[in-house]
Design a protein around this motif. Structure first.
Motif: not given
Length: 1194
Positions: A204, A229, A148, A231, A244
């Protein structure tokens, strides 16, 4: 004009390039066959040999020598005894090893191999061949945690493929095996990792997959997919972020713009070493936001343009075939709008050893001297060592004629028997070189290797090079002589080169002749003769001229050339140094170029090029195309006849005809037609000979012998054909023997004991001379060896009598005249005459297949009894009688022919239930043979034919009588009849089917209880035991009484009814118009009082509110309207029309409209008297107007 001296220049460079070479063994097999020679390695496997573990190992080693060498191998420095390993074999006449790896581990055969080839004159060795198997290991198992990452930061996805041999090729794809898109922002590094300078939301995905392809085994390994991913932390609240808290974020900063920094390489500088000749790849990948752009420069120098390329969106600098000049500092720069950053890479170039001068084979005569030179370079400088016959030279037997000085071995006063193979080994830390060179001490008498009597051709004033290639040991001395050998050729104009080539700088015609080259050494002498031909140069005498031509006109460029008559010239035209357009308007002749219907695109420079096998010349001219000037109306006419016919280049079988064209009359000449007359054979008759294009004024005519030719020419344009030219002078060709024989030769017989040989007579032109005769020859094929012949004249056939019947003969017909005989004639096979066949077919049988088909079989007659060409067999058959007593007797004979050597045939179309007779005969070209004995057969029952007739009689109200006759073709015993019938209404629709079975002995039937006045359709057929026959159909109707007929009148076809309907439609239209006007006014009708005054209770006025008719009263049991006539029982007869108004007013009623359009009349007319007697009645009361229909119209 241009001249080609390319060939002479090439030859000169070739020969001069060989000057000063030591004695070399020629490649001529005839020379090599008798010469001893030490071994020479001709083929070997590469030094680093990676093998496929799935295939057998093949290690190549081939060598040549005289005698042929034997082979041995070492493995890892020790002798490799292949006889002790059943899996290893050596190919015949070769040192190549083949290792069968089935059931064996390939690792056991890895190692360093070296091949040795030896014969009695020396030993040659191969390179050290390192054998390693290809490896494609599996990816180590690992679990990739999801990544992430914040939008805008950099990211590196590591590949880390398993180590393979050779290294794998890396690429990234998704789960659908589609390559991931790369750009200046996202790219793959040289180590296979995937670099993101900054990530975006669209990065992503859960299927970043690294693939490794191992090229040697063509296998692909796959890394576990990586999930990424991206973000945006500003858009995520603390609750989502808490989910997370156990994940390692690669960055927790904001996605703000930032300066570039290098991801690889690290720091501000680095170094790279590359070997000479390899590929240099330098890589710089930067991160930053916005995405940095990468550029390259060399600090001190320029990139080698032809060897440099930039890959991976400028992130990789690639230089192929690296040399020492490529060393230095290279700078990569990453730049975005915020700043720039630099990295310097210092490149050093090392070099494995490479040859400057590899040692070459040395052939010496006894007591001669020579050198072996082995010079190599590299970085660092390589070490040079020598070996003799595979043994270090310091360990070899001493030889006083040999001295080693570093990279050179010096030989002096060599002796017979001192031949050997020497190995030069050059090495440094990056590699090695190994070269074999033999010293062959030979004593050979001279041999001249140049082909004897070779002819050299040169153009005058060019170089001439005469070759005298020779071999001998000691090296022969070459001397040259010309023609009488009065003196050697040395000095102007001749130059003698050391390799024996004789050169003439400027060849002239007087230099043509025979030259002798003599090769001489202490052991003998050899000589050879060659010839020099000095040719005249090709010259363009009349060059094409500059042309200005109007559009749509024709233009001709002339190019007349002179060349040496012994050379074959080729004329080529080009336009603007390119090929001529592929257009039929461009016509190339032997000395001209014609362009018809010129267009603007045809403008340009045209060059004619005359090329021979030795030289060429060319000349150019320009074409300018202008618009045509306005001219008066053009008159087009047929051309004038050509003039000035002239015969040139006269030969026995050809002549050249030239002429001058007449006026074209504004229409270009398309074709010239050449005709001839033969005053010897067909005086006064003109024949077409040939046609030539309208751009030509000459024709080469092929002629026949023994003809008195006169020629004339006609011109053809788009208008028509000109008048003929005046005839040329007569040209007589001499007689000669025939060139051909008669065509259409055939051999055939007209009677059983003759042979007629025929042919197509030859014309006077074909005869080639007087006294034409035909030599007719024949012999019995495969029996007679000698020909029987006869010579005849003025006939086209000859009959040979007394021949055996239908026997093959070979025939020939040859033409003869007073000057000789024609060519050998072709052999044609024919046959003597035929006779009638002698024998009838035997064993005739018949097989009845069904009631109408039978199959006849017979045994073919012996071929000898046919007495001719077998055409086939004929079957004669006839119907003797029917098996039914009522059917008549038939005797109609029929014939069926079966071509070829058949043994059976079908007889179709037979009558069922009949007795047939038949016989079989063979026939040939002459006729039929005797018939076989008559055979008979019976056909079984079949279905009967149609009844002979069907009639319907006595029609009544409810009955019909049907009469019929039995079928003419009963085809068996009748078992009865089937009758089907059904009703047919007025629209031709069919009712249900009724069926009756009738006995066979009946011929009529009466059908009762039918419907009156109804049409019926009848289907009638007969039956036998095999089934029903075809159907015969009829239609008939029962009758009706007169009263009923009177009422059956179709009202829709009556004229009064059609008129009434039109009046009603018009009335409705008027009422609609009145309603529309009233609604617009918003008031009442002005005549409403008059309408109210009518007291007739049966009439209802229109309603004011909706402009519709009021409904009729229904309270008095459907009280009829005034004036209507109703029966006393309250019903209406069926013959009254429901829609008719006739009964209410004579001609449609006397109702009227007022001036304002209101209806003020009433139904007051009286109907005529009607007949009410009889017929069906209806329970409905008629209405003069269908009110529901009228309401629907409104």
């Amino acid at each position: 004009m241009e001249r080609t001296r390319a060939r002479a220049t090439v030859f000169l460079m070739l020969f001069l390039g060989n000057l000063g070479n030591a004695l070399e063994v020629p490649l001529d097999p005839k020379v090599l066959e008798g010469l001893p020679q030490p071994p020479t390695i001709t083929h070997q496997s590469p030094k680093d040999y990676i093998i496929d573990p799935r295939e057998n190992i093949v290690i190549h080693c081939d060598a040549k020598g005289k005698p042929h060498p034997s082979f041995s191998w070492t493995r890892n420095g020790t002798h490799f005894d292949i006889d002790q390993d059943p899996k290893v074999t050596m190919r015949p006449h070769s040192g190549t090893l083949v290792v069968d790896i089935s059931g064996e581990k390939v690792e056991s055969y890895e190692g360093v191999y070296q091949c040795t080839a030896r014969n009695e004159h020396g030993t040659a060795v191969s390179n050290n061949i390192v054998i390693r198997q290809s490896r494609s290991p599996l990816w180590s198992k690992e679990r990739n945690e999801p990544i992430i990452v914040q939008e805008g930061v950099s990211l590196v996805l590591q590949c880390r493929p398993p180590a393979g041999l050779p290294p794998p090729i890396i690429f990234w794809m998704d789960i659908n095996f589609q390559r991931l898109p790369q750009s200046s922002r996202v790219s793959q590094a040289l180590n296979g990792d995937l670099y993101f300078s900054n990530v975006l939301k669209e990065d992503s995905r859960n299927d970043y997959i690294c693939y490794a392809r191992f090229p040697h085994t063509q296998t692909i390994q796959q890394k576990q997919p990586i999930t990424v991913t991206v973000v945006n932390l500003d858009a995520i609240n603390e609750t989502v972020a808490a989910l997370y808290n156990e994940t390692d974020f690669l960055s927790d900063g904001s996605a703000e713009e930032r300066r570039p920094t290098f991801l690889i390489p690290s720091g501000s500088s680095s170094s790279k070493m590359v070997l000479r000749g390899q590929v240099l790849e330098l890589e710089c990948i930067a991160e930053g936001l916005p995405t940095p752009e990468v550029s390259w420069s060399k600090v001190s120098g320029e990139f080698p343009a032809k060897r440099t390329s930039f890959l991976h969106f400028q992130k990789t600098l690639r230089i192929v075939d690296v040399s020492e000049s490529d060393a230095g500092e290279y700078r990569c720069t990453a730049r975005n709008r915020l700043a720039s950053v630099h990295h310097t890479i210092r490149v050093t170039v090392k070099a494995a050893p490479y040859w400057i001068s590899a040692p070459r084979n040395l052939v010496l005569a006894p007591r001669e001297r020579g050198n072996l030179i082995c010079r190599a370079s590299g970085t660092p400088k390589p070490t040079i060592t020598w070996a003799m016959n595979g043994i270090p030279i310091e360990n070899s037997p001493k030889d006083p004629s040999r001295k080693v000085e570093g990279d050179t071995i010096i030989f002096e006063e060599v002796q017979t028997g001192s031949s050997a193979v020497y190995q030069c080994h050059a090495s440094n830390e990056y590699g090695y070189l190994l070269s074999n060179a033999f010293v062959n001490v030979l004593s050979e008498t001279p041999r001249v290797l140049t082909p004897a009597n070779k002819v050299y051709q040169v153009i005058r004033n060019n170089h001439a090079l005469l070759d005298c290639s020779s071999f001998g040991s000691p090296i022969p001395k070459i001397t040259w002589f010309k023609d009488s050998r009065s003196s050697t050729l040395d000095g102007d104009p001749y130059v003698l080169h050391e390799n024996g080539t004789l050169e003439i700088h400027v060849a002239q015609a007087l230099n043509s002749g025979k030259y002798t080259c003599v090769a001489r050494n202490s052991l003998g002498i050899s000589e050879n003769h060659v010839y020099l031909e000095v040719k005249e140069p090709t010259r363009i005498l009349k060059q094409p001229e500059y042309k200005v031509v109007q559009r749509n006109r024709n233009v001709v460029f002339e190019c007349k050339v002179k060349h040496d008559p012994s050379l074959i010239p080729t004329m080529t035209w080009v336009k603007d140094n390119g090929e001529l357009p592929d257009d039929e308007r461009f016509v190339v002749d032997s000395d001209s170029l014609t362009i018809t219907d010129v267009t603007e695109n045809d403008a340009g420079t045209y060059t004619c090029i005359m090329v021979t096998t030795l030289d060429q010349d060319s000349a150019s001219a320009e074409l300018t195309v202008v618009e045509a000037a306005p001219t008066p109306a053009i008159v087009y006419e047929q051309p004038d006849p050509p003039t000035d016919l002239e015969l040139t280049d006269q030969k026995p079988r050809s002549v050249q005809l030239t002429w001058i064209p007449g006026d074209e009359h504004n229409s270009p000449i398309r074709i010239f037609l050449i005709q001839y007359a033969d005053s010897l054979h067909h005086h006064g008759h003109w024949h077409n000979l040939t046609m030539v294009p309208g751009t030509k004024t000459t024709a080469h005519l092929k002629l026949s012998p023994y003809v008195h030719y006169t020629f004339r020419v006609l011109a053809l344009n788009d208008v028509g054909l000109s008048n003929p030219s005046l005839p040329s002078r007569m040209y007589k060709t001499n007689p000669s023997a025939p060139d051909e024989n008669p065509s259409g030769v055939d051999g055939f017989g007209t009677e059983h004991d003759n042979l007629v040989i025929s042919w197509k007579p030859m014309s006077g032109h074909q005869a080639n001379g007087p006294g034409l005769q035909y030599k007719v020859m024949w012999r019995q094929k495969d029996v007679d060896k000698e020909w029987t012949s006869v010579t005849v004249a003025n006939v086209s056939k000859f009959m040979v009598s007394g021949t055996p019947t239908f026997t093959p003969y070979e025939v020939q017909v040859q033409a003869i005249n007073d000057y000789g005989i024609g060519p050998e004639p072709a052999v044609v096979t024919g046959h003597s005459g035929e006779d009638l066949p002698m024998q009838a077919p035997d064993n005739v049988q018949v097989l009845v297949l069904n009631s109408s088909l039978a199959e006849v079989h017979w045994e073919p007659v012996p071929p000898k009894t046919v007495r001719g060409r077998l055409k086939g067999y004929k079957v004669y058959y006839w119907r003797e009688r029917s098996l039914h007593k009522h059917n008549p007797h038939h005797v109609e004979q029929q014939v069926l022919t079966f071509s070829g050597n058949k043994s059976h045939g079908m007889l179709p179309g037979l009558q069922p239930y009949s007795l047939y007779l038949f016989n079989v005969r063979v026939f040939n070209g002459k006729g039929e043979g005797p018939a076989s004995s008559n055979q008979q057969f019976e056909t079984p029952e079949g279905v009967p034919g149609r009844p002979s007739f069907l009639r319907i009689t006595n029609p009544n109200l409810d009955s019909l009588t049907l009469e019929w006759g039995p079928p003419y073709d009963r085809n068996g015993r009748l078992t009865g009849y089937t009758l089907k019938y059904q009703t047919v209404n007025i629209s031709n629709e069919l009712g249900p089917v009724e069926e009756l079975a009738l006995p066979a002995n009946e011929t009529s039937v009466t059908l009762l209880n039918l419907k009156y006045s109804t049409r019926y359709k009848f289907y009638f057929n007969a039956k036998t035991g095999q089934g029903a026959g075809p159907v015969v159909t009829e239609e008939a109707a029962t009758i009706m009484d007169e009263a009923m007929a009177a009422r059956q009148v179709d009202i829709a076809t009556q004229g009064w009814f059609i008129g009434l309907m039109c009046a009603i439609a018009l009335l409705i239209l008027v009422l609609l118009i009145i309603c529309f006007i009233q609604r617009n006014k918003g008031g009442k009708y002005p005549v409403k009082e008059k309408e109210d005054a009518h007291t007739d209770p049966e009439f209802q006025p229109m309603k004011e509110d909706d402009c519709t008719f009021g409904e009729y009263s229904d309270t008095e049991d459907h009280k009829p309207l005034k004036g209507s006539r109703t029966p006393s029982n309250g019903t209406v007869h069926r013959d009254n029309s429901d829609d008719s108004l006739v009964d209410y007013g004579g001609d449609g009623g006397d109702g009227q409209f007022n001036e304002d359009g209101s209806f003020i009349g009433q139904y007051s007319g009286k109907s005529s008297a009607r007949d009410t007697a009889g017929g069906h009645e209806s329970s409905e009361a008629p209405s003069p107007v269908n009110t529901s229909a009228m309401n629907s119209f409104v």
